[in-house]
Motif scaffolding. Structure first.
Motif, PDB file in Angstrom:
ATOM      1  N   ARG A   1       2.462  11.598 -12.142  1.00 14.63           N
ATOM      2  CA  ARG A   1       2.567  12.481 -10.985  1.00 14.63           C
ATOM      3  C   ARG A   1       1.437  12.116 -10.037  1.00 14.63           C
ATOM      4  N   VAL A   2       1.784  11.655  -8.846  1.00 11.40           N
ATOM      5  CA  VAL A   2       0.798  11.159  -7.893  1.00 11.40           C
ATOM      6  C   VAL A   2       0.139  12.318  -7.155  1.00 11.40           C
ATOM      7  N   LEU A   3      -1.187  12.306  -7.139  1.00  9.07           N
ATOM      8  CA  LEU A   3      -1.934  13.309  -6.373  1.00  9.07           C
ATOM      9  C   LEU A   3      -1.984  12.872  -4.919  1.00  9.07           C
ATOM     10  N   ASP A   4      -1.345  13.645  -4.060  1.00  6.58           N
ATOM     11  CA  ASP A   4      -1.376  13.416  -2.611  1.00  6.58           C
ATOM     12  C   ASP A   4      -2.596  14.143  -2.060  1.00  6.58           C
ATOM     13  N   VAL A   5      -3.695  13.413  -1.859  1.00  7.81           N
ATOM     14  CA  VAL A   5      -4.922  14.066  -1.406  1.00  7.81           C
ATOM     15  C   VAL A   5      -4.839  14.462   0.065  1.00  7.81           C
ATOM     16  N   ARG A   6      -3.964  13.822   0.823  1.00 11.84           N
ATOM     17  CA  ARG A   6      -3.799  14.230   2.229  1.00 11.84           C
ATOM     18  C   ARG A   6      -3.232  15.645   2.311  1.00 11.84           C
ATOM     19  N   GLY A   7      -2.189  15.905   1.523  1.00  8.40           N
ATOM     20  CA  GLY A   7      -1.512  17.189   1.588  1.00  8.40           C
ATOM     21  C   GLY A   7      -1.949  18.174   0.535  1.00  8.40           C
ATOM     22  N   GLY A   8      -2.767  17.734  -0.430  1.00 12.09           N
ATOM     23  CA  GLY A   8      -3.198  18.629  -1.492  1.00 12.09           C
ATOM     24  C   GLY A   8      -2.066  19.035  -2.402  1.00 12.09           C
ATOM     25  N   ARG A   9      -1.194  18.060  -2.730  1.00 14.17           N
ATOM     26  CA  ARG A   9      -0.022  18.350  -3.558  1.00 14.17           C
ATOM     27  C   ARG A   9       0.074  17.340  -4.693  1.00 14.17           C
ATOM     28  N   LEU A  10       0.739  17.776  -5.761  1.00 11.83           N
ATOM     29  CA  LEU A  10       1.035  16.900  -6.887  1.00 11.83           C
ATOM     30  C   LEU A  10       2.518  16.580  -6.856  1.00 11.83           C
ATOM     31  N   GLY A  11       2.844  15.293  -6.844  1.00  9.13           N
ATOM     32  CA  GLY A  11       4.227  14.878  -6.712  1.00  9.13           C
ATOM     33  C   GLY A  11       5.021  14.992  -8.007  1.00  9.13           C
ATOM     34  N   ALA A  12       6.322  14.789  -7.875  1.00  2.32           N
ATOM     35  CA  ALA A  12       7.215  14.782  -9.039  1.00  2.32           C
ATOM     36  C   ALA A  12       6.974  13.511  -9.851  1.00  2.32           C
ATOM     37  N   PRO A  13       7.382  13.478 -11.115  1.00  6.73           N
ATOM     38  CA  PRO A  13       7.205  12.278 -11.941  1.00  6.73           C
ATOM     39  C   PRO A  13       7.806  11.044 -11.273  1.00  6.73           C
ATOM     40  N   THR A  14       7.073   9.951 -11.287  1.00 10.61           N
ATOM     41  CA  THR A  14       7.501   8.723 -10.632  1.00 10.61           C
ATOM     42  C   THR A  14       6.808   7.537 -11.289  1.00 10.61           C
ATOM     43  N   ASP A  15       7.026   6.337 -10.743  1.00 13.21           N
ATOM     44  CA  ASP A  15       6.375   5.121 -11.215  1.00 13.21           C
ATOM     45  C   ASP A  15       5.528   4.543 -10.080  1.00 13.21           C
ATOM     46  N   VAL A  16       4.431   3.907 -10.426  1.00 12.04           N
ATOM     47  CA  VAL A  16       3.562   3.250  -9.452  1.00 12.04           C
ATOM     48  C   VAL A  16       3.325   1.817  -9.916  1.00 12.04           C
ATOM     49  N   LEU A  17       3.713   0.864  -9.070  1.00  4.09           N
ATOM     50  CA  LEU A  17       3.583  -0.554  -9.396  1.00  4.09           C
ATOM     51  C   LEU A  17       2.407  -1.151  -8.644  1.00  4.09           C
ATOM     52  N   VAL A  18       1.520  -1.802  -9.379  1.00  7.43           N
ATOM     53  CA  VAL A  18       0.365  -2.500  -8.808  1.00  7.43           C
ATOM     54  C   VAL A  18       0.573  -3.997  -8.979  1.00  7.43           C
ATOM     55  N   ARG A  19       0.462  -4.731  -7.877  1.00 10.21           N
ATOM     56  CA  ARG A  19       0.492  -6.196  -7.943  1.00 10.21           C
ATOM     57  C   ARG A  19      -0.830  -6.726  -7.402  1.00 10.21           C
ATOM     58  N   GLY A  20      -1.463  -7.574  -8.164  1.00 13.06           N
ATOM     59  CA  GLY A  20      -2.772  -8.047  -7.750  1.00 13.06           C
ATOM     60  C   GLY A  20      -3.726  -6.879  -7.661  1.00 13.06           C
ATOM     61  N   ASN A  21      -4.299  -6.666  -6.478  1.00 13.04           N
ATOM     62  CA  ASN A  21      -5.273  -5.576  -6.333  1.00 13.04           C
ATOM     63  C   ASN A  21      -4.783  -4.466  -5.412  1.00 13.04           C
ATOM     64  N   THR A  22      -3.471  -4.433  -5.147  1.00 10.96           N
ATOM     65  CA  THR A  22      -2.938  -3.393  -4.265  1.00 10.96           C
ATOM     66  C   THR A  22      -1.745  -2.697  -4.895  1.00 10.96           C
ATOM     67  N   ILE A  23      -1.461  -1.504  -4.382  1.00  9.06           N
ATOM     68  CA  ILE A  23      -0.291  -0.748  -4.807  1.00  9.06           C
ATOM     69  C   ILE A  23       0.930  -1.332  -4.090  1.00  9.06           C
TER      70      ILE A  23
END
Length: 470
Positions: free
Chosen positions: A64-86
């Motif tokens: 669950r990704v923390l959206d620090v801009r909006g102060g919200r916790l997102g729904a379950p998801t996947d986050v892919l990192v390639r090299g040194n970036t999202i």
């Protein structure tokens, strides 16, 4: 400095130690190289080992990704990192061969933490260490690199170093020879004679009279300068060495020996010289200052950031907000009996200012950043995370999580092209740099999770490299 928080406030008393200051900058740099590769594996409590290797890709599943801009916790998801970036965020991301897959188990994925006021070298050793003639320069180098590794293991993936011989440590970390956070270095603090960064011992006369640099200057801890030309030279020397911003002392400090709190340091022409040098290099000046007079003079000179500010009144804070000047604040711990009577007296108004400046600056709409500023108290360094929680009487959990990530990253961005690292920080978004923490729980609902990183930070990633995986 027997106190957890002595703003650099820069602790002149701590640097008046001949044993340590007799060490030159060149030998300190060599010691950092020698210290690299010693110790245990990266991520342990005493490591100065090289950084782990970066995989081609890392996939965080079911987070669950923390959206620090909006102060919200997102729904379950996947986050892919390639090299040194999202690279991508969204459920069902494919895992190519060679991808390191981390099962998030529904936990929170948030940006790495940022501390905007550290002294990596002088926060890693005690006063007793500085006076121990049995300790060679390698001791200090290893202490700084060990402290950097421990800082990273607390989830601090980026820091702004605001005074000291930091360049060798930064070079070792950036080269992967040691583990630690990204560092935005200021280099030697720039001070006037008798100013907050004048660390000379009583036997050391001014360079103007002797032609000899003081020991602190030889160590690259400080520049003691007077007049426009000398400020320009000191500023350009730091920029030449790779400073991402400049740090000038604009007023008195509680730990420095020769400058009362109320004094204002540098004329406006001297201060403008530093600002102009920084501006020519497309970066900025931040100043150590507490009082209205010192801060207003600095602002008139074009300074863009103020450190500390506990004695500022509402009118000055409103002026800072109008001019878009940042306040990089800390929260000083109360006085204690281990301090000298003189120092306790100096600190009274500063400590009292903690409870006033933060809410007043917030009401005024000042751009706020946060840092710890531990100095000569390595035993206090583990409190780095919990110090943020001192502010929650005035800020919500969402506001504090944004402060220690996105807001602090925005201040780092003032360095512009002098930033040592290209890319966006402080958010979990596509194309942002992969500085990430997998938290066992929801920090929006329970901010105390941040205060115990050893227990609650399951994964710590910096620049696409996993340094902790539990």
């Amino acid at each position: 400095m027997p106190v957890a928080h002595s703003s650099l406030e820069c602790s002149c008393a701590g640097l008046n130690r001949r044993h340590f200051l007799a060490v030159g900058g060149a030998s300190l740099a060599a010691a950092f190289l020698a210290a690299c590769g010693t110790g245990n594996q990266a991520g342990t409590a005493s490591s100065t080992a090289a950084a782990p290797q970066r995989p081609a890709a890392t996939l965080f599943r079911n987070v669950r990704v923390l959206d620090v801009r909006g102060g919200r916790l997102g729904a379950p998801t996947d986050v892919l990192v390639r090299g040194n970036t999202i690279a991508a965020i969204g459920a069902g991301q494919p895992a190519d061969a060679g991808t390191d897959v981390i099962d998030g188990l529904g936990r929170t994925l948030m940006p790495g933490l940022i501390d905007n006021h550290v002294h990596l070298m002088f926060g890693s050793v005690t006063m007793a260490d500085l006076t121990d003639t049995d300790k060679g320069v390698e001791f200090y180098a290893k202490a700084a690199l060990t402290s950097a590794d421990q800082m990273l293991m607390r989830g601090f993936t980026s820091v702004r170093d605001l005074g000291g011989p930091i360049f060798p440590a930064k070079a070792a970390i950036d080269a992967g020879k040691a583990a630690g956070p990204r560092i935005w270095p200021s280099g030697a603090m720039i001070s006037s004679t008798s100013g907050h960064g004048d660390f000379r011992t009583p036997d050391e006369q001014s360079r103007r009279f002797t032609g000899k640099q003081s020991r602190a200057e030889q160590l690259n801890a400080t520049f003691i300068v007077d007049g426009r030309d000398e400020v320009l030279t000191a500023s350009r020397e730091n920029l030449r060495m790779g400073a991402s911003q400049l740090k000038l002392a604009a007023g008195g400090g509680t730990s420095s020996a020769y400058d009362p709190i109320d004094v204002t340091q540098f004329t406006i022409d001297e201060m403008r010289a530093g600002v102009e040098a920084a501006d020519d290099w497309n970066t900025y000046v931040t100043v150590h200052a507490y009082t209205n007079k010192s801060v207003r003079r600095a602002m008139d000179a074009g300074v863009k950031c103020v450190e500390h500010g506990q004695l500022l009144d509402e009118a000055t804070l409103r002026l800072m907000a109008e001019r878009g000047v940042w306040l990089s604040g800390q929260y000083l711990v109360p006085n204690n009996d281990s301090m000298t009577p003189e120092r306790r007296a100096k600190r009274v108004a500063i400590v009292e200012g903690n409870d006033r400046v933060w809410p007043e600056a917030k009401r005024a709409g000042v751009k706020l950043a946060w840092g710890t500023d531990f100095l000569f108290e390595p035993a206090e360094n583990p409190k780095q995370n919990s110090m943020l929680l001192s502010l929650r009487k005035w800020f919500t959990a969402a506001e504090l999580l944004r402060l220690v990530t996105l807001d602090n990253a925005t201040l780092l961005g003032l360095s512009g092209p002098r930033s040592p690292y290209a890319g966006n920080l402080g958010v979990v978004e596509p194309n942002a740099l992969a500085d990430l923490i997998l938290v066992d729980g929801d920090p929006l609902g329970n901010l105390d999770l941040i205060a115990d990183p050893a227990k609650n930070f399951a994964v710590i990633m910096k620049d696409g490299i996993v340094y902790k995986k539990g």
